[in-house]
Scaffold this motif. Structure first.
Motif, PDB file in Angstrom:
ATOM      1  N   GLY A   4      -0.625  14.430   9.363  1.00 19.79           N
ATOM      2  CA  GLY A   4       0.556  15.643   8.748  1.00 19.79           C
ATOM      3  C   GLY A   4       0.781  15.429   7.584  1.00 19.79           C
ATOM      4  N   GLN A   5       1.796  15.413   6.854  1.00 22.16           N
ATOM      5  CA  GLN A   5       2.042  15.372   5.735  1.00 22.16           C
ATOM      6  C   GLN A   5       1.353  14.386   4.312  1.00 22.16           C
ATOM      7  OE1 GLN A   5       6.631  14.683   4.777  1.00 22.16           O
ATOM      8  NE2 GLN A   5       7.086  16.604   5.807  1.00 22.16           N
ATOM      9  N   HIS A   6       1.047  13.382   5.430  1.00 23.75           N
ATOM     10  CA  HIS A   6       0.093  12.062   4.625  1.00 23.75           C
ATOM     11  C   HIS A   6      -1.295  12.663   5.082  1.00 23.75           C
ATOM     12  CE1 HIS A   6       3.918   9.960   5.021  1.00 23.75           C
ATOM     13  NE2 HIS A   6       3.404   9.558   4.710  1.00 23.75           N
ATOM     14  N   THR A   7      -2.405  12.720   4.224  1.00 21.73           N
ATOM     15  CA  THR A   7      -3.852  12.686   4.210  1.00 21.73           C
ATOM     16  C   THR A   7      -4.764  11.126   3.662  1.00 21.73           C
ATOM     17  OG1 THR A   7      -3.658  14.687   3.882  1.00 21.73           O
ATOM     18  CG2 THR A   7      -5.774  13.833   3.581  1.00 21.73           C
ATOM     19  N   LEU A   8      -5.482  11.031   4.637  1.00 24.91           N
ATOM     20  CA  LEU A   8      -6.379   9.644   4.576  1.00 24.91           C
ATOM     21  C   LEU A   8      -7.333   9.657   3.480  1.00 24.91           C
ATOM     22  CD1 LEU A   8      -5.668   7.555   7.674  1.00 24.91           C
ATOM     23  CD2 LEU A   8      -4.538   7.140   5.285  1.00 24.91           C
ATOM     24  N   LYS A   9      -7.625   9.763   2.027  1.00 27.55           N
ATOM     25  CA  LYS A   9      -9.061   9.476   1.508  1.00 27.55           C
ATOM     26  C   LYS A   9      -9.749   8.702   1.757  1.00 27.55           C
ATOM     27  CE  LYS A   9     -10.809  11.207  -2.563  1.00 27.55           C
ATOM     28  NZ  LYS A   9     -11.534  13.043  -3.159  1.00 27.55           N
ATOM     29  N   PHE A  10     -10.865   8.347   2.356  1.00 28.61           N
ATOM     30  CA  PHE A  10     -12.061   7.364   1.909  1.00 28.61           C
ATOM     31  C   PHE A  10     -12.909   7.056   1.102  1.00 28.61           C
ATOM     32  CE2 PHE A  10     -10.872   8.547   5.933  1.00 28.61           C
ATOM     33  CZ  PHE A  10     -10.056   7.387   7.014  1.00 28.61           C
ATOM     34  N   ALA A  11     -13.093   5.926   0.644  1.00 27.56           N
ATOM     35  CA  ALA A  11     -13.530   5.765  -0.594  1.00 27.56           C
ATOM     36  C   ALA A  11     -15.046   4.255   0.158  1.00 27.56           C
ATOM     37  CB  ALA A  11     -12.878   5.181  -1.399  1.00 27.56           C
ATOM     38  N   MET A  12     -15.920   4.570  -0.241  1.00 28.42           N
ATOM     39  CA  MET A  12     -17.032   3.336   0.084  1.00 28.42           C
ATOM     40  C   MET A  12     -16.537   1.728  -1.012  1.00 28.42           C
ATOM     41  SD  MET A  12     -18.152   4.625   3.747  1.00 28.42           S
ATOM     42  CE  MET A  12     -16.300   5.572   3.514  1.00 28.42           C
ATOM     43  N   ALA A  13     -16.652   0.696  -0.469  1.00 31.04           N
ATOM     44  CA  ALA A  13     -16.995  -0.499  -0.836  1.00 31.04           C
ATOM     45  C   ALA A  13     -18.051  -1.387  -0.381  1.00 31.04           C
ATOM     46  CB  ALA A  13     -15.165  -0.645  -1.451  1.00 31.04           C
ATOM     47  N   PRO A  14     -18.824  -0.855  -0.048  1.00 30.69           N
ATOM     48  CA  PRO A  14     -19.986  -2.002  -0.041  1.00 30.69           C
ATOM     49  C   PRO A  14     -19.933  -3.136  -0.370  1.00 30.69           C
ATOM     50  CG  PRO A  14     -21.443  -0.466  -1.099  1.00 30.69           C
ATOM     51  CD  PRO A  14     -19.775   0.119  -1.359  1.00 30.69           C
TER      52      PRO A  14
ATOM     53  N   GLU B 138      -3.653   6.690   0.197  1.00 30.37           N
ATOM     54  CA  GLU B 138      -3.403   7.574   1.125  1.00 30.37           C
ATOM     55  C   GLU B 138      -2.279   9.208  -0.186  1.00 30.37           C
ATOM     56  OE1 GLU B 138      -0.848   9.639   2.314  1.00 30.37           O
ATOM     57  OE2 GLU B 138      -0.057   9.257   1.329  1.00 30.37           O
ATOM     58  N   LYS B 139      -2.582   9.913   0.101  1.00 29.05           N
ATOM     59  CA  LYS B 139      -2.142  10.739  -1.431  1.00 29.05           C
ATOM     60  C   LYS B 139      -0.647  10.818  -1.350  1.00 29.05           C
ATOM     61  CE  LYS B 139      -5.585  14.620  -1.355  1.00 29.05           C
ATOM     62  NZ  LYS B 139      -6.929  15.479  -0.882  1.00 29.05           N
TER      63      LYS B 139
ATOM     64  N   GLU C  49     -10.319   7.267 -10.728  1.00 28.90           N
ATOM     65  CA  GLU C  49     -10.076   8.537 -10.820  1.00 28.90           C
ATOM     66  C   GLU C  49      -8.416   8.821 -10.527  1.00 28.90           C
ATOM     67  OE1 GLU C  49     -13.396   9.790  -9.099  1.00 28.90           O
ATOM     68  OE2 GLU C  49     -14.642   9.305 -10.263  1.00 28.90           O
ATOM     69  N   LEU C  50      -8.108   8.185  -9.553  1.00 28.36           N
ATOM     70  CA  LEU C  50      -6.401   8.076  -8.373  1.00 28.36           C
ATOM     71  C   LEU C  50      -5.369   7.904  -9.730  1.00 28.36           C
ATOM     72  CD1 LEU C  50      -8.689   6.082  -4.882  1.00 28.36           C
ATOM     73  CD2 LEU C  50      -8.431   8.592  -5.611  1.00 28.36           C
ATOM     74  N   GLU C  51      -4.379   8.613  -9.007  1.00 28.91           N
ATOM     75  CA  GLU C  51      -3.069   7.353  -9.336  1.00 28.91           C
ATOM     76  C   GLU C  51      -2.662   6.887  -8.575  1.00 28.91           C
ATOM     77  OE1 GLU C  51      -0.191  10.674 -10.031  1.00 28.91           O
ATOM     78  OE2 GLU C  51       1.643   9.043 -10.073  1.00 28.91           O
ATOM     79  N   ILE C  52      -2.873   5.655  -8.514  1.00 25.16           N
ATOM     80  CA  ILE C  52      -1.793   4.637  -7.372  1.00 25.16           C
ATOM     81  C   ILE C  52      -0.688   3.751  -7.709  1.00 25.16           C
ATOM     82  CG2 ILE C  52      -2.283   2.345  -6.798  1.00 25.16           C
ATOM     83  CD1 ILE C  52      -5.285   2.927  -7.473  1.00 25.16           C
ATOM     84  N   LYS C  53       0.153   4.169  -6.777  1.00 29.51           N
ATOM     85  CA  LYS C  53       1.818   3.414  -6.916  1.00 29.51           C
ATOM     86  C   LYS C  53       1.862   2.080  -6.405  1.00 29.51           C
ATOM     87  CE  LYS C  53       4.676   7.731  -7.931  1.00 29.51           C
ATOM     88  NZ  LYS C  53       4.991   9.109  -7.135  1.00 29.51           N
ATOM     89  N   MET C  54       1.228   2.438  -5.018  1.00 26.55           N
ATOM     90  CA  MET C  54       0.908   1.057  -4.651  1.00 26.55           C
ATOM     91  C   MET C  54      -0.575   0.186  -3.996  1.00 26.55           C
ATOM     92  SD  MET C  54       3.395   0.600  -1.000  1.00 26.55           S
ATOM     93  CE  MET C  54       4.931   1.156  -2.130  1.00 26.55           C
ATOM     94  N   ILE C  55      -0.642  -0.597  -4.355  1.00 27.14           N
ATOM     95  CA  ILE C  55      -1.620  -1.724  -3.718  1.00 27.14           C
ATOM     96  C   ILE C  55      -1.648  -2.803  -2.710  1.00 27.14           C
ATOM     97  CG2 ILE C  55      -4.208  -3.032  -3.840  1.00 27.14           C
ATOM     98  CD1 ILE C  55      -3.778  -2.484  -6.829  1.00 27.14           C
ATOM     99  N   CYS C  56      -2.130  -2.181  -1.582  1.00 28.07           N
ATOM    100  CA  CYS C  56      -1.856  -2.582  -0.513  1.00 28.07           C
ATOM    101  C   CYS C  56      -3.232  -3.288   0.281  1.00 28.07           C
ATOM    102  CB  CYS C  56      -1.131  -1.665   0.708  1.00 28.07           C
ATOM    103  SG  CYS C  56       0.173  -0.520   1.086  1.00 28.07           S
ATOM    104  N   PRO C  57      -2.910  -4.642  -0.142  1.00 31.47           N
ATOM    105  CA  PRO C  57      -4.581  -5.734   0.216  1.00 31.47           C
ATOM    106  C   PRO C  57      -4.651  -5.815   1.797  1.00 31.47           C
ATOM    107  CG  PRO C  57      -2.983  -6.645  -1.088  1.00 31.47           C
ATOM    108  CD  PRO C  57      -2.007  -5.846  -1.178  1.00 31.47           C
ATOM    109  N   LEU C  58      -5.385  -6.391   2.165  1.00 31.72           N
ATOM    110  CA  LEU C  58      -5.461  -7.102   3.590  1.00 31.72           C
ATOM    111  C   LEU C  58      -5.056  -8.851   3.739  1.00 31.72           C
ATOM    112  CD1 LEU C  58      -8.972  -6.204   5.324  1.00 31.72           C
ATOM    113  CD2 LEU C  58      -6.368  -4.845   6.172  1.00 31.72           C
ATOM    114  N   HIS C  59      -5.046  -9.479   2.824  1.00 29.11           N
ATOM    115  CA  HIS C  59      -3.950 -10.425   2.230  1.00 29.11           C
ATOM    116  C   HIS C  59      -3.271 -10.384   1.242  1.00 29.11           C
ATOM    117  CE1 HIS C  59      -7.320 -12.400   5.142  1.00 29.11           C
ATOM    118  NE2 HIS C  59      -8.391 -11.466   4.286  1.00 29.11           N
TER     119      HIS C  59
END
Ligand code: FEO
Length: 385
Positions: free
Chosen positions: A134-144, A156-157, A208-218
């Motif tokens: 909708g207003q939010h767009t998810l952009k994916f980056a692989m991190a093997p 989330e853009k 390459e991204l402007e990051i305002k917040m990092i949401c990790p899994l722990h």
């Protein structure tokens, strides 16, 4: 615990205060959090589920935030069971829900669950792909390999939030007021330490991204001073020492080796203003010793010979360090043996398998207890260090 992220992005993770060992091996005195997120827009996305230990609380939180709506997408960032355990349950609850993952996610997932209509649910994404909610767009980056092969992160853009999977995580529940660094360092080096190159690749994508917040899994949501966290990950993943100091790790059976290392510490403090830290390998938690070893530029190892082998705790420590990719450090050896000392040679055998290690001479051999001659040798070593 209620954590506010933004009006549309909700925290639905769970604190696990009762867990004793993370991954069956790392002590977590302050527990751990299994983070899970919900994005509410025209389409609703959940980002990762939680461990089996946290299912009921997670479902309550999810239902509370959904207010009767349905989940359209589940983003599967990582299949390790502390995040994936409830994928099947969520699929059963929402029969129309799609699963967002990459090729490796979908290759591994059937090893974990049999999911109804799996083929129809799959939304396969590659590096750079986007899905609009909708207003939010998810952009994916692989991190093997940060930390398993299928790991991917999501940006989330609109709100400039990076859902970073295991990266930037930390031990400890979210209601614990403690600084990020020490438990994040212990988490990083023990869990993803081996994969510095892959973490570097991820950090390059993140620049390459402007990051305002990092949401990790722990661990906590990081919403201030993002450069600090990225800088720490840059240092750690390039195996750069944080402290130009000396860490002495001593394994002692009857106390003589440890006493000798107290003496070495005193000599070092006398001779320089570098930070010197002495750790009793027998008593300290191994994962913390590993974390500290990565922090310092110079490592002094002291151990007895045992059964004509290296003292087992030191052997275990060195094998673990090697497994975590330990490199680019100065190292010195002290052995103790009443008869037939062999520990220095055996420690060297393991250290020579590590990259970019500078061995500092002399190597010191103590015969049971320090005497005038061996004290002099320690003085020489302290001088060189
Ligand atoms: Fe928290 Fe690699 O799982």
């Amino acid at each position: 615990m209620n954590i506010k992220i933004t009006d549309s992005i909700k925290y639905i993770g769970v604190d696990d205060k009762d867990l004793d060992l993370f991954e069956g091996q790392y002590v977590v005195p302050n527990g751990v959090s299994y983070n899970s997120y919900l994005i509410k827009d025209e389409k609703i996305a959940v980002l990762d589920t939680v461990d089996s230990r946290a299912t009921d609380t997670w479902l309550e939180k999810l239902d509370g935030e959904l207010e009767g709506k349905k989940v359209d997408y589940l983003v599967v960032s990582h299949l390790e069971p502390d995040h994936s355990y409830n994928i099947k349950l969520l699929c059963e609850k929402y029969p129309d829900m799609k699963l967002i993952g990459n090729q490796k996610t979908f290759a591994f997932l059937p090893q974990f669950f049999n999911i109804d209509e799996f083929e129809k649910r799959k939304v396969l994404v590659n590096d750079g792909d986007e899905i609009v909610l909708g207003q939010h767009t998810l952009k994916f980056a692989m991190a093997p390999m940060v930390h398993w092969p299928e790991v991917m992160v999501t940006y989330e853009k609109k709100e400039k939030v990076l859902f970073s999977a295991d990266a930037f995580g930390k031990f400890g529940t979210l209601d614990i007021a403690e600084e990020w660094e020490s438990e994040a360092r212990r988490y990083y080096f023990n869990i993803v330490g081996k994969y510095g190159i892959q973490v570097q690749a991820l950090l390059n994508k993140a620049t390459e991204l402007e990051i305002k917040m990092i949401c990790p899994l722990h661990g906590p949501i990081l919403d201030k001073n993002i450069e600090y966290y990225v800088d720490m990950y840059n240092t750690w993943s390039q195996y750069i020492p944080e402290e130009d100091g000396i860490l002495i790790v001593a394994a002692s059976m009857h106390g003589n080796t440890f006493e000798a290392m107290k003496e070495l510490k005193r000599m070092l403090i006398e001779k320089s203003d570098k930070e010197v830290k002495l750790i009793d390998l027998v008593r300290e938690d191994l994962s913390e010793v590993i974390s500290q070893a990565f922090k310092y530029k110079t490592l002094v190892l002291a151990a007895p010979t045992y059964n004509a082998e290296l003292f087992p705790l030191m052997e275990h420590f060195l094998r673990e360090l090697k497994g975590k990719g330990y490199k680019n450090r100065k190292i010195a050896f002290v052995e103790n043996g009443t008869w037939a000392p062999m520990a220095n040679k055996l420690m060297m055998d393991i250290v020579t398998q590590m990259k970019d290690m500078e061995v500092v001479m002399p190597q010191v051999t103590i015969r049971t207890k320090l005497n005038e001659e061996t004290r002099q040798k320690l003085e020489e070593l302290a001088e060189v260090l």
